[in-house]
Enzyme design. Structure first.
Site, mmCIF file in Angstrom:
data_model
loop_
_atom_site.group_PDB
_atom_site.id
_atom_site.type_symbol
_atom_site.label_atom_id
_atom_site.label_comp_id
_atom_site.label_asym_id
_atom_site.label_seq_id
_atom_site.Cartn_x
_atom_site.Cartn_y
_atom_site.Cartn_z
ATOM 1 N N ASP A 93 0.818 -1.214 0.000
ATOM 2 C CA ASP A 93 0.000 0.000 0.000
ATOM 3 C C ASP A 93 0.856 1.271 0.000
ATOM 4 O O ASP A 93 0.473 2.281 -0.587
ATOM 5 C CB ASP A 93 -0.908 -0.022 1.253
ATOM 6 C CG ASP A 93 -2.318 0.461 0.940
ATOM 7 O OD1 ASP A 93 -2.618 0.721 -0.241
ATOM 8 O OD2 ASP A 93 -3.126 0.573 1.888
ATOM 9 N N ALA A 154 -2.755 9.837 8.151
ATOM 10 C CA ALA A 154 -1.922 10.148 6.973
ATOM 11 C C ALA A 154 -1.501 8.822 6.328
ATOM 12 O O ALA A 154 -1.745 7.745 6.869
ATOM 13 C CB ALA A 154 -0.696 10.943 7.422
ATOM 14 N N ASN A 156 1.640 7.767 5.552
ATOM 15 C CA ASN A 156 3.020 7.263 5.687
ATOM 16 C C ASN A 156 3.156 6.089 6.674
ATOM 17 O O ASN A 156 4.007 5.224 6.472
ATOM 18 C CB ASN A 156 3.975 8.414 6.056
ATOM 19 C CG ASN A 156 3.604 9.099 7.336
ATOM 20 O OD1 ASN A 156 2.486 8.961 7.829
ATOM 21 N ND2 ASN A 156 4.543 9.844 7.886
ATOM 22 N N VAL A 233 -0.162 20.666 7.809
ATOM 23 C CA VAL A 233 -0.601 21.872 8.517
ATOM 24 C C VAL A 233 -1.897 22.431 7.901
ATOM 25 O O VAL A 233 -2.842 22.752 8.640
ATOM 26 C CB VAL A 233 0.531 22.929 8.549
ATOM 27 C CG1 VAL A 233 0.037 24.225 9.185
ATOM 28 C CG2 VAL A 233 1.733 22.388 9.318
ATOM 29 N N GLU A 253 -1.586 16.220 14.865
ATOM 30 C CA GLU A 253 -0.193 15.790 14.655
ATOM 31 C C GLU A 253 0.161 16.215 13.252
ATOM 32 O O GLU A 253 -0.236 15.572 12.275
ATOM 33 C CB GLU A 253 -0.081 14.268 14.800
ATOM 34 C CG GLU A 253 -0.330 13.745 16.196
ATOM 35 C CD GLU A 253 0.758 14.153 17.169
ATOM 36 O OE1 GLU A 253 1.829 14.626 16.750
ATOM 37 O OE2 GLU A 253 0.526 14.011 18.382
ATOM 38 N N CYS A 287 7.031 12.753 9.388
ATOM 39 C CA CYS A 287 6.759 14.123 9.837
ATOM 40 C C CYS A 287 7.883 14.705 10.686
ATOM 41 O O CYS A 287 8.196 15.879 10.604
ATOM 42 C CB CYS A 287 5.469 14.129 10.630
ATOM 43 S SG CYS A 287 5.462 12.860 11.910
ATOM 44 N N GLU A 383 8.396 21.836 4.111
ATOM 45 C CA GLU A 383 8.440 20.392 4.327
ATOM 46 C C GLU A 383 8.429 19.692 2.964
ATOM 47 O O GLU A 383 7.487 19.860 2.180
ATOM 48 C CB GLU A 383 7.212 19.964 5.148
ATOM 49 C CG GLU A 383 7.255 18.509 5.546
ATOM 50 C CD GLU A 383 6.021 18.073 6.338
ATOM 51 O OE1 GLU A 383 4.910 18.500 6.002
ATOM 52 O OE2 GLU A 383 6.189 17.286 7.288
ATOM 53 N N GLU A 460 0.517 12.148 21.405
ATOM 54 C CA GLU A 460 0.167 10.744 21.288
ATOM 55 C C GLU A 460 1.179 9.969 22.127
ATOM 56 O O GLU A 460 2.282 10.426 22.386
ATOM 57 C CB GLU A 460 0.212 10.309 19.819
ATOM 58 C CG GLU A 460 -0.852 11.083 19.041
ATOM 59 C CD GLU A 460 -1.223 10.502 17.694
ATOM 60 O OE1 GLU A 460 -2.377 10.087 17.537
ATOM 61 O OE2 GLU A 460 -0.372 10.490 16.799
HETATM 62 P P1 NDP Z 1 -2.976 15.388 4.498
HETATM 63 O O1 NDP Z 1 -3.063 16.578 5.384
HETATM 64 O O2 NDP Z 1 -3.155 15.596 3.055
HETATM 65 O O3 NDP Z 1 -4.081 14.311 4.929
HETATM 66 C C1 NDP Z 1 -4.154 13.770 6.222
HETATM 67 C C2 NDP Z 1 -5.517 13.120 6.410
HETATM 68 O O4 NDP Z 1 -6.512 14.142 6.500
HETATM 69 C C3 NDP Z 1 -5.937 12.228 5.234
HETATM 70 O O5 NDP Z 1 -6.687 11.148 5.711
HETATM 71 C C4 NDP Z 1 -6.792 13.189 4.430
HETATM 72 O O6 NDP Z 1 -7.644 12.531 3.528
HETATM 73 C C5 NDP Z 1 -7.520 13.918 5.540
HETATM 74 N N1 NDP Z 1 -8.084 15.212 5.176
HETATM 75 C C6 NDP Z 1 -7.738 16.032 4.151
HETATM 76 N N2 NDP Z 1 -8.501 17.149 4.180
HETATM 77 C C7 NDP Z 1 -9.342 17.031 5.248
HETATM 78 C C8 NDP Z 1 -10.355 17.871 5.814
HETATM 79 N N3 NDP Z 1 -10.679 19.058 5.281
HETATM 80 N N4 NDP Z 1 -10.985 17.446 6.920
HETATM 81 C C9 NDP Z 1 -10.670 16.258 7.511
HETATM 82 N N5 NDP Z 1 -9.732 15.417 6.996
HETATM 83 C C10 NDP Z 1 -9.073 15.804 5.887
HETATM 84 O O7 NDP Z 1 -1.608 14.684 4.852
HETATM 85 P P2 NDP Z 1 -0.906 13.466 4.104
HETATM 86 O O8 NDP Z 1 -1.800 12.277 4.164
HETATM 87 O O9 NDP Z 1 -0.452 13.948 2.775
HETATM 88 O O10 NDP Z 1 0.339 13.184 5.049
HETATM 89 C C11 NDP Z 1 1.490 13.947 5.009
HETATM 90 C C12 NDP Z 1 1.467 15.043 6.046
HETATM 91 O O11 NDP Z 1 1.172 14.475 7.319
HETATM 92 C C13 NDP Z 1 2.806 15.714 6.202
HETATM 93 O O12 NDP Z 1 2.638 17.094 6.353
HETATM 94 C C14 NDP Z 1 3.354 15.115 7.487
HETATM 95 O O13 NDP Z 1 4.285 15.930 8.135
HETATM 96 C C15 NDP Z 1 2.117 14.922 8.274
HETATM 97 N N6 NDP Z 1 2.333 13.881 9.273
HETATM 98 C C16 NDP Z 1 2.393 14.231 10.588
HETATM 99 C C17 NDP Z 1 2.687 13.284 11.556
HETATM 100 C C18 NDP Z 1 2.749 13.630 13.015
HETATM 101 O O14 NDP Z 1 2.594 12.730 13.844
HETATM 102 N N7 NDP Z 1 2.984 14.885 13.396
HETATM 103 C C19 NDP Z 1 2.958 11.897 11.195
HETATM 104 C C20 NDP Z 1 2.803 11.626 9.787
HETATM 105 C C21 NDP Z 1 2.526 12.605 8.870
HETATM 106 P P3 NDP Z 1 -7.060 12.085 2.085
HETATM 107 O O15 NDP Z 1 -5.595 12.174 2.093
HETATM 108 O O16 NDP Z 1 -7.537 10.691 1.936
HETATM 109 O O17 NDP Z 1 -7.634 13.057 1.121
#
Ligand code: NDP
Length: 486
Positions: A93, A154, A156, A233, A253, A287, A383, A460
């Site tokens: 995946d 997310a 990853n 963010v 997070e 992240c 980032e 967390e």
């Molecule tokens: P995204 O912000 O694109 O998405 C995160 C999740 O939020 C996904 O399931 C996404 O759905 C969902 N989402 C998107 N828009 C909305 C909304 N308006 N309301 C509610 N949910 C929403 O992040 P990525 O998946 O691209 O992951 C990468 C990012 O995550 C990086 O910035 C990374 O730094 C951060 N991250 C932070 C971590 C931490 O613990 N601090 C750990 C891992 C990653 P979908 O993608 O299916 O559209």
């Protein structure tokens, strides 16, 4: 390997499809092959999931903490027993090499289920003496479940993120609806299967699939009391804004641009190992990565020479081969974004030490190191979320602390030095929620994890997670008569 799930969603103990939902696919990043076809949840399916969680939550909250803990610990055992199957699925995946998923994904999820399973029966409040000696009045506090939580993940670390949210929530008697990233939808369904097999009552943990729109339906849903999201963010901002209407609790997070500081007295090989772990693991898609590596000028060239040698030994290739150390990045969009940043790094004056290009067919990016990076460059500010390390140099402790803090992010930081008092002093001055001294990116479940500034709200793991899945009630107990003026 069979990857097509029984159905897309898991609600009230049952796998089901959504005839109204839009179709989407999940593909293997190493080859582009479609591995599963699913449907996104429509509003009706989200409503159904929230209703199931609301109906199940009071019974779950009334289950003894010891029994809740036993179920979570059984789930940990089941997850460990299925580690290879779950790791292979995670590799398909995400494209992350099996060498990593075997030790870092379901394994961390199992640790988390076990940890919060052990903590469940240890949840206590406090007794507050209000004077009057024995028989005097007192107050006490209770930590009560938060109700229904939406977990949003997310791509990853799919099963790890799902477990990091589910385990503390369930330990506290809170019910959950989890939405994985639409890029990596598969292993959250396995977590649901494992929890049911471990004895979790139906409806307490549910999974709905879909993209941001489904996440937004959950965040804004009046039946959801708390939202815990791992993501970027911009998503964190949207979630917080949507949650404000119902004044919901949020755990965010989010992203980072974290510093690693290598002082002149550091063990250079250890510091290089830490910096590589903090930039290249999971193809740099972590992240908390320390993507701004500040190296003291006195050791910079020695550091770069060995870093180049060691980086060029990284085995890039077929993620299913257990010798492979780095796989592709997760999607074409991520691949284009990372290569775009590499181009910008070169055009803005970064010195390419190694890497800097795509590798072979597919979404592979060479592990890349830029030296002579300065604070204002785009690659030092934004980032990248790919295998790109920026090396900057510095002279003085005060200077490097100020430069390390000069970003909107505050997720993590690392300090390498043999002088432990300097190590403690410097992490004390760094604006970051999670720090390491002479290590990087190690996240044992016992240690709280999370960010400050724009990197997030809440923690967390560790005992700290408990307060984010419960709310406190304070109770005054009068042992005499109310002292009333009426
Ligand atoms: P995204 O912000 O694109 O998405 C995160 C999740 O939020 C996904 O399931 C996404 O759905 C969902 N989402 C998107 N828009 C909305 C909304 N308006 N309301 C509610 N949910 C929403 O992040 P990525 O998946 O691209 O992951 C990468 C990012 O995550 C990086 O910035 C990374 O730094 C951060 N991250 C932070 C971590 C931490 O613990 N601090 C750990 C891992 C990653 P979908 O993608 O299916 O559209």
């Amino acid at each position: 390997m069979e990857t097509q799930p029984t159905a897309s969603h898991f609600i009230d103990g049952t796998f089901l499809e959504d005839p109204e939902g839009q179709d989407f696919e999940s593909s293997y990043p190493a080859t582009g092959a479609v591995i599963a076809r699913l449907t996104a949840a429509s509003a009706a399916t989200v409503d159904k999931a929230v209703a199931a969680a609301r109906a199940a939550q009071p019974g779950w909250a009334a289950t003894s903490p010891a029994e809740r803990g036993r179920i979570l610990r059984r789930a940990a055992d089941l997850m460990r027993a299925r580690n290879r199957e779950l790791s292979e699925l995670e590799t398909l995946d995400t494209g992350k090499p099996l060498q990593e998923t075997l030790v870092a994904d379901a394994a961390s999820g199992a640790d988390c289920l076990e940890y919060f399973g052990a903590l469940a029966a240890g949840l206590t409040g406090e007794h507050i003496d209000l004077g009057g000696g024995p028989g005097g009045s007192f107050a006490y506090t209770r930590r009560e479940p938060l109700g229904v939580c939406a977990g949003i993940g997310a791509w990853n670390y799919p099963i790890q993120v799902a477990s990091w949210k589910a385990a503390p929530a369930l330990a506290c008697g809170t019910a959950m609806i989890f939405k994985p990233s639409e890029t990596t939808p598969l292993t959250a369904l396995k977590l649901a299967e494992i929890l049911i097999e471990a004895g979790l009552p139906k409806g307490v943990f549910n999974v709905v699939q879909g993209a941001g729109a489904t996440g937004a339906l959950l965040t804004g849903h009046p039946g959801v009391d708390k939202v815990s999201v791992t993501g970027s963010v911009p998503t964190g901002r949207k979630v917080m804004a949507a949650a404000s209407d119902g004044l919901k609790h949020v755990t965010l997070e989010l992203g980072g641009k974290s510093p690693i500081i290598v002082f002149e007295d550091a063990d250079i090989e250890n510091a290089i190992g830490g910096a590589m772990l903090g930039n290249f693991y999971s193809s740099g898609q972590i992240c908390s990565n320390g993507t701004r590596v500040f190296v003291h000028r006195a050791i910079k060239e020695r550091f770069l020479e060995r870093l180049k040698q060691r980086t060029e030994t990284i085995i890039l290739g077929d993620p299913m081969d257990e010798n492979t150390q780095m796989g592709p990045v997760v999607t074409r969009a991520q691949f284009d974004k990372v290569l775009g940043y590499i181009e910008t790094g070169s055009s803005e004056g970064g010195r390419l030490v190694t890497g800097g290009a795509a590798s072979g067919d597919g979404l592979f990016v060479q592990p890349t190191v830029f030296a002579d990076v300065t604070d204002g460059m785009t690659i030092a500010q934004e980032e990248i979320f790919g295998p790109v390390m920026c090396v900057l140099d510095f002279e003085e402790e005060d200077e490097v602390v100020a430069r390390a803090n000069a970003t909107q992010f505050g997720l993590a930081a690392g300090v390498f030095t043999k002088d432990l008092s300097r190590g403690h002093r410097v992490v004390g001055r760094l604006e970051a929620g999670t720090c390491w001294i002479n290590a990087y990116n190690l996240t044992p479940i016992e240690m709280p994890f999370g960010g400050v500034k724009h990197s997030g709200i809440g923690r967390e793991n560790g005992h700290a997670a408990i307060q984010h899945y419960t709310q406190m009630k304070a109770v005054y107990v009068e042992m005499g008569n109310v002292d009333s003026p009426y």
